[in-house]
Write a protein that holds these residues in place. Structure first.
Motif, short mmCIF file in Angstrom:
data_model
loop_
_atom_site.label_atom_id
_atom_site.label_comp_id
_atom_site.label_asym_id
_atom_site.label_seq_id
_atom_site.Cartn_x
_atom_site.Cartn_y
_atom_site.Cartn_z
N GLY A 162 15.75 1.32 12.50
CA GLY A 162 16.42 0.27 11.52
C GLY A 162 15.54 -0.31 10.51
O GLY A 162 15.81 -0.48 9.41
N ARG A 163 14.44 -0.45 10.71
CA ARG A 163 13.40 -1.10 9.81
C ARG A 163 13.05 -0.16 8.65
O ARG A 163 12.96 0.98 8.54
CB ARG A 163 11.94 -1.36 10.55
CG ARG A 163 11.19 -2.15 9.53
CD ARG A 163 9.79 -2.44 10.37
NE ARG A 163 8.70 -3.17 9.42
CZ ARG A 163 7.72 -3.91 9.99
NH1 ARG A 163 7.47 -3.79 10.94
NH2 ARG A 163 6.95 -4.36 8.97
N VAL A 164 13.30 -0.85 7.40
CA VAL A 164 12.75 -0.12 6.05
C VAL A 164 11.39 -0.34 5.74
O VAL A 164 10.78 -1.25 5.84
CB VAL A 164 13.90 -0.63 5.08
CG1 VAL A 164 13.64 -0.03 3.62
CG2 VAL A 164 15.24 -0.58 5.49
N PHE A 165 10.89 0.82 5.21
CA PHE A 165 9.49 0.96 4.83
C PHE A 165 9.60 1.46 3.36
O PHE A 165 10.47 2.27 3.03
CB PHE A 165 8.62 1.72 5.66
CG PHE A 165 8.37 1.18 7.11
CD1 PHE A 165 7.23 0.28 7.35
CD2 PHE A 165 9.28 1.43 8.13
CE1 PHE A 165 6.96 -0.17 8.60
CE2 PHE A 165 8.88 0.86 9.24
CZ PHE A 165 7.72 0.15 9.42
N ALA A 166 8.54 0.93 2.67
CA ALA A 166 7.88 1.65 1.10
C ALA A 166 7.38 2.60 1.55
O ALA A 166 6.00 2.05 1.61
CB ALA A 166 7.83 0.70 0.37
N GLY A 167 7.71 3.90 1.32
CA GLY A 167 6.55 4.73 1.88
C GLY A 167 6.22 5.86 0.36
O GLY A 167 6.74 5.81 -0.47
N THR A 168 5.22 6.58 0.68
CA THR A 168 4.90 7.57 -0.03
C THR A 168 5.08 8.92 0.46
O THR A 168 4.38 9.09 1.60
CB THR A 168 3.47 7.42 -0.58
OG1 THR A 168 3.22 5.99 -1.01
CG2 THR A 168 3.04 8.38 -1.65
N VAL A 169 5.65 10.02 -0.20
CA VAL A 169 5.84 11.41 0.16
C VAL A 169 4.28 11.95 0.10
O VAL A 169 3.56 12.10 -0.75
CB VAL A 169 6.57 12.09 -0.52
CG1 VAL A 169 6.75 13.67 -0.09
CG2 VAL A 169 8.16 11.51 -0.62
N ARG A 170 3.88 12.50 1.42
CA ARG A 170 2.55 13.04 1.61
C ARG A 170 2.53 14.66 1.67
O ARG A 170 1.69 15.28 1.21
CB ARG A 170 1.81 12.57 2.90
CG ARG A 170 1.76 11.17 3.27
CD ARG A 170 0.25 10.82 2.89
NE ARG A 170 -0.74 11.73 3.58
CZ ARG A 170 -2.09 11.63 3.34
NH1 ARG A 170 -2.55 11.14 2.39
NH2 ARG A 170 -2.64 12.20 4.58
N ASN A 171 3.68 14.97 1.93
CA ASN A 171 3.83 16.39 2.04
C ASN A 171 5.26 16.88 2.16
O ASN A 171 6.25 16.20 2.67
CB ASN A 171 3.13 17.31 3.38
CG ASN A 171 2.99 18.66 3.01
OD1 ASN A 171 3.01 19.26 2.17
ND2 ASN A 171 2.35 19.10 4.00
N ILE B 86 12.53 14.33 -4.39
CA ILE B 86 11.47 14.22 -3.11
C ILE B 86 10.32 15.07 -3.34
O ILE B 86 10.51 16.30 -3.16
CB ILE B 86 12.02 14.31 -1.62
CG1 ILE B 86 13.17 13.19 -1.56
CG2 ILE B 86 10.88 13.89 -0.51
CD1 ILE B 86 12.93 11.86 -1.71
N GLU B 87 9.29 14.45 -3.79
CA GLU B 87 7.91 15.42 -3.97
C GLU B 87 6.60 14.76 -3.66
O GLU B 87 6.54 13.40 -3.47
CB GLU B 87 7.92 15.90 -5.48
CG GLU B 87 8.05 14.79 -6.18
CD GLU B 87 8.33 15.05 -7.94
OE1 GLU B 87 7.96 14.22 -8.73
OE2 GLU B 87 9.00 16.24 -8.25
N ILE B 88 5.54 15.14 -3.51
CA ILE B 88 4.34 14.71 -3.21
C ILE B 88 4.08 13.53 -4.20
O ILE B 88 4.23 13.68 -5.51
CB ILE B 88 3.36 15.74 -3.20
CG1 ILE B 88 3.38 16.58 -1.77
CG2 ILE B 88 1.82 15.07 -2.99
CD1 ILE B 88 2.22 17.54 -1.71
N GLY B 89 3.75 12.42 -3.63
CA GLY B 89 3.35 11.26 -4.36
C GLY B 89 4.63 10.43 -4.87
O GLY B 89 4.43 9.21 -5.25
N ALA B 90 5.77 10.92 -4.46
CA ALA B 90 6.78 9.95 -4.82
C ALA B 90 7.08 8.81 -3.95
O ALA B 90 6.73 8.80 -2.74
CB ALA B 90 8.31 10.78 -4.84
N ARG B 91 7.65 7.75 -4.57
CA ARG B 91 7.62 6.54 -3.73
C ARG B 91 9.17 6.55 -3.21
O ARG B 91 10.03 6.47 -3.91
CB ARG B 91 7.15 5.31 -4.36
CG ARG B 91 6.05 5.27 -4.76
CD ARG B 91 5.49 3.85 -5.57
NE ARG B 91 4.23 3.71 -5.75
CZ ARG B 91 3.81 2.70 -6.97
NH1 ARG B 91 4.64 1.68 -7.09
NH2 ARG B 91 2.42 2.62 -7.12
#
Length: 598
Positions: free
Chosen positions: A528-537, A566-571
């Motif tokens: 349930g926790r929300v994270f701000a992530g970066t697409v790695r692959n 959704i692509e590499i580098g996208a937040r």
């Protein structure tokens, strides 16, 4: 389709049953042709002759385009199943007892099944829709032999011995071909997006790079944030206990000395979490932003001749590799082009793909990325210049040797760069210090006159173009709106391009997320926790997102659509839906997509 059309005219293998039957009874072909064309059944044949005719008839049926088409239609409705093989492997446990309709088998599943089958971890079976009797009736129907009792054994033999095995081979072949094409396209797209990543927005100063390790410690170096030149390098023992951490932190603090560190680049390899904890506990670095950088290919590059020439023979390989990490953060495009694209670690099943086809696709992706972003003719390395469409290694070295250039026209003086080559590459090579501001844009010199005519109609001055070049990207939205009112043309579209001038990477992708403070762990990852992530692959089945807990979470393809980009580098903002601590796996869903612009 071409194989099916050619099949009736293709001779049988010399060792086949049909070939031997023709030798034993040469009249077999004539009897079979009469039966298939006019339905005339043979009479008064000896058992041996009948056996020969039936074998030749089965061969003819298997080669008939109508029978092949019927077989293909049947396998479209077929299924593929997997069961435990002779040498089970936990990696493929998911596919044990797995079954799917052939038309619904995903590309990545085909590649996984094929790899597992070769390793004898799984046993595959491909079956057509319906039973064998129904298949034989379909053959008799399509060949107008449904009333022929003589042909019945041959039809059954053709199906079970020839057509059914062939259908299985073709279904598997077609599935793997589609899967490999999909994997190559995905790999090439990932490489392109990786090269288009924007550098971080950091203050002037120095960048500390940490290549993590255990036994041999963390290899560290400090490079200039302005030009990436190596300033110093050293090694810090990898701490184990808390006392060791304090001692290592003190040593790292002392080695930094008077250098002003504005950012830290940490490799994502072995013991990367330990390196992050060490950096976070070091007083001079506790508030400095840091980023985790891909280590892939760093060791290979550090041992190459180009790295030795770039850094000098006296710089050890470990320091070259660490410096490469810092440069990957400062200039991803300029550093990643030095590597073989296959080593960038953004593909899947690459060892199962056609090497030549993969090489062509990846080289094309690199060339597209370099040409799309544009290259500074006065600052780019020869490795980057030779990736520009129309240039090669020789011309790239000649360009570097003949610098500096004060305008695009100066490129014509480079030895070996003739008029045709200039026409091909001029739009990709940019000169930012030229008196002609369009030299720093994608506009070709041949179109300068028409471009200025259009720009003046839209009220655009040279200062407006200069500002766009310095900032990187396109003209303002108001200016683009005015240009859109002009008669449409390819040049108008180019002037409205968001990547028109300067370094356009910040338009194509946001800069990387920089972290501060102590790193999170998998225990901080609650459902349930929300994270701000970066697409790695990105893979055909989903995307791997770095959420800062040491494990990339899987965002399944069912959780997003094409509009989400959704692509590499996208937040992306993602929510945790599943945590498997023993297997170190995290399942994610899309919470809210962030904007692409920084």
């Amino acid at each position: 389709a071409l194989d099916d059309a050619y099949a009736p005219f293709k001779g049988s293998a010399k060792c086949s049953k049909a070939a031997k039957a023709r030798e034993d009874f040469p009249a077999s072909d004539r009897i079979v042709a009469s039966l298939l064309a006019r339905g005339e059944e043979p009479r008064h044949l000896h058992p041996k002759q009948k056996e020969c005719v039936l074998l030749v008839l089965a061969d003819a049926v298997a080669k008939d385009p109508r029978a092949r088409a019927a077989t293909q239609r049947r396998f479209v409705r077929g299924t593929v199943a997997a069961k435990k093989g002779k040498e089970p492997n936990a990696e493929y446990r998911f596919y044990e007892g797995w079954s799917r309709p052939l038309r619904r088998v995903a590309g990545h599943a085909w590649l996984a099944l094929e790899r597992a089958s070769k390793a004898k971890a799984l046993s595959l079976s491909i079956d057509p829709g319906g039973d064998d009797r129904e298949a034989v009736r379909d053959l008799a129907q399509c060949l107008n032999l449904r009333h022929s009792k003589f042909a019945a054994p041959a039809l059954k033999d053709a199906w079970t011995r020839l057509l059914k095995p062939r259908g299985r081979r073709e279904a598997k072949r077609d599935g793997l071909l589609r899967a490999k094409d999909e994997a190559i396209a995905c790999f090439a797209s990932n490489v392109k997006k990786l090269l288009e990543q924007a550098p971080p927005l950091i203050d002037d100063g120095s960048v500390l790079a940490v290549d993590p390790g255990f036994r041999h410690g963390h290899k560290c170096c400090i490079v200039s944030g302005r030009d990436g030149s190596l300033l110093t390098h050293f090694t810090v023992d990898a701490p184990g206990a808390e006392d060791d951490m304090k001692q290592a932190s003190k040593r790292l603090d002392g080695m930094i000395g008077d250098h002003t560190i504005t950012c830290v680049a940490i490799g994502d390899g072995t013991n990367t979490r330990g390196a992050q904890r060490l950096v976070a506990s070091t007083p001079k670095l506790s508030k400095v932003p840091r980023a985790v950088v891909r280590e892939c290919g760093a060791s290979v590059y550090s041992a190459s001749d180009s790295a030795a020439k770039e850094f000098g023979e006296n710089v050890p390989l470990s320091a070259r590799g660490a410096a490469s990490l810092a440069r990957r953060l400062l200039d991803p495009l300029g550093e990643y082009v030095k590597l073989d694209p296959k080593t960038l670690g953004v593909g899947s099943y690459q060892h199962d793909l056609d090497a030549k086809q993969l090489r062509r696709a990846l080289d094309g992706a690199v060339e597209d990325a370099v040409s799309g972003v544009g290259v500074d003719a006065n600052g780019a390395s020869s490795a980057l210049l030779e990736r520009v469409a129309g240039l090669n290694a020789t011309l790239a070295k000649a360009l570097v040797a003949d610098r500096p250039f004060s305008s695009r026209n100066d490129l014509k003086r480079v030895k070996g760069l003739g008029p045709k080559t200039f026409d091909n590459v001029a739009g990709f090579l940019r000169v930012s210090n030229s008196r002609e501001v369009l030299d720093a844009t994608r506009i070709h010199p041949d179109d300068y006159g028409e471009a200025w005519r259009l720009l003046r109609k839209a009220g655009v001055s040279s200062d407006d173009v200069q500002r766009a070049s310095v900032k990187g990207g396109g003209l303002g939205s108001d200016t683009i709106e005015k240009l859109r009112r002009l008669p449409p043309s390819s040049l108008v579209e180019l002037l409205c391009d968001p990547c028109l001038a300067g370094d356009a990477r910040y338009v194509l992708a946001p800069p990387p997320i920089l972290e501060r403070g102590a790193p999170l762990t998998l225990k901080d990852c609650n459902v349930g926790r929300v994270f701000a992530g970066t697409v790695r692959n990105v893979a055909p089945f989903g995307a791997f997102v770095d959420i800062g807990v040491g494990v990339d979470g899987l965002l399944h393809s069912s959780q997003f659509g094409p509009s989400d980009r959704i692509e590499i580098g996208a937040r992306v903002d993602v929510a945790v839906v599943e945590v498997d601590e023993p297997r170190r796996r995290v399942g994610l869903r899309l919470a809210r997509k962030r904007g692409r612009d920084p």
